[in-house]
Design a protein around this motif. Structure first.
Motif, PDB file in Angstrom:
ATOM      1  N   PRO A  58       0.632  -1.316  -0.020  1.00 60.13           N
ATOM      2  CA  PRO A  58       0.012   0.120  -0.173  1.00 60.13           C
ATOM      3  C   PRO A  58       0.795   1.284   0.008  1.00 60.13           C
ATOM      4  N   SER A  59       0.303   2.405  -0.677  1.00 55.97           N
ATOM      5  CA  SER A  59       1.152   3.547  -0.411  1.00 55.97           C
ATOM      6  C   SER A  59       1.086   4.490   0.716  1.00 55.97           C
TER       7      SER A  59
ATOM      8  N   LEU B  26       4.669   5.649   2.000  1.00 54.65           N
ATOM      9  CA  LEU B  26       5.663   4.902   1.562  1.00 54.65           C
ATOM     10  C   LEU B  26       6.101   5.586   0.104  1.00 54.65           C
ATOM     11  N   LEU B  27       6.958   6.261  -0.041  1.00 49.85           N
ATOM     12  CA  LEU B  27       7.241   6.972  -1.028  1.00 49.85           C
ATOM     13  C   LEU B  27       7.875   6.171  -2.161  1.00 49.85           C
ATOM     14  N   TYR B  28       7.255   6.257  -3.370  1.00 51.81           N
ATOM     15  CA  TYR B  28       7.981   5.555  -4.501  1.00 51.81           C
ATOM     16  C   TYR B  28       8.178   4.014  -4.389  1.00 51.81           C
ATOM     17  N   GLY B  29       7.264   3.286  -3.508  1.00 42.05           N
ATOM     18  CA  GLY B  29       7.217   1.822  -3.139  1.00 42.05           C
ATOM     19  C   GLY B  29       8.423   1.315  -2.433  1.00 42.05           C
ATOM     20  N   GLN B  30       9.246   2.463  -1.823  1.00 44.12           N
ATOM     21  CA  GLN B  30      10.104   2.117  -1.213  1.00 44.12           C
ATOM     22  C   GLN B  30      10.082   2.486   0.312  1.00 44.12           C
ATOM     23  N   LEU B  31      10.792   2.366   1.392  1.00 38.17           N
ATOM     24  CA  LEU B  31      10.674   2.668   2.750  1.00 38.17           C
ATOM     25  C   LEU B  31      11.109   4.093   2.933  1.00 38.17           C
TER      26      LEU B  31
END
Length: 94
Positions: free
Chosen positions: A24-25, A80-85
């Motif tokens: 999830p974003s 969670l920006l750009y699918g990263q932590l």
């Protein structure tokens, strides 16, 4: 059988190239540590699931900087920006 093979190939492709779309974003996070600096705060966060229970799939995320004032134990909404932590705190969950 062909349908199952295609589905397996698509799932492998998504895991390899686009793993971030499976997450999830925006999520809930519990504040586990707070450090106050001159112009901002530094937090450690534990990502929670939709029931606000600790999600064991995520490690604790240290040193998240924000200008939003929160206290230890508060629950925040984070992106969670750009699918990263790369975590960005939006605000406190009331």
């Amino acid at each position: 059988m062909l349908e199952q093979m295609i589905q397996n190939v698509i799932e492998k492709f998504i895991k390899a190239k686009y793993h971030h779309i499976r997450l999830p974003s925006s999520v809930f996070a519990k504040i586990t540590k707070v450090q106050e600096q001159a112009e901002y705060y530094i937090y450690n966060l534990k990502i929670l699931d939709e029931n606000k229970a600790i999600n064991p799939e995520f490690p604790e995320i240290p040193e998240v900087k924000s200008e939003i004032k929160l206290e230890n134990g508060d629950i925040a909404t984070v992106l969670l920006l750009y699918g990263q932590l790369n975590v960005y705190i939006i605000g406190k969950v009331i």
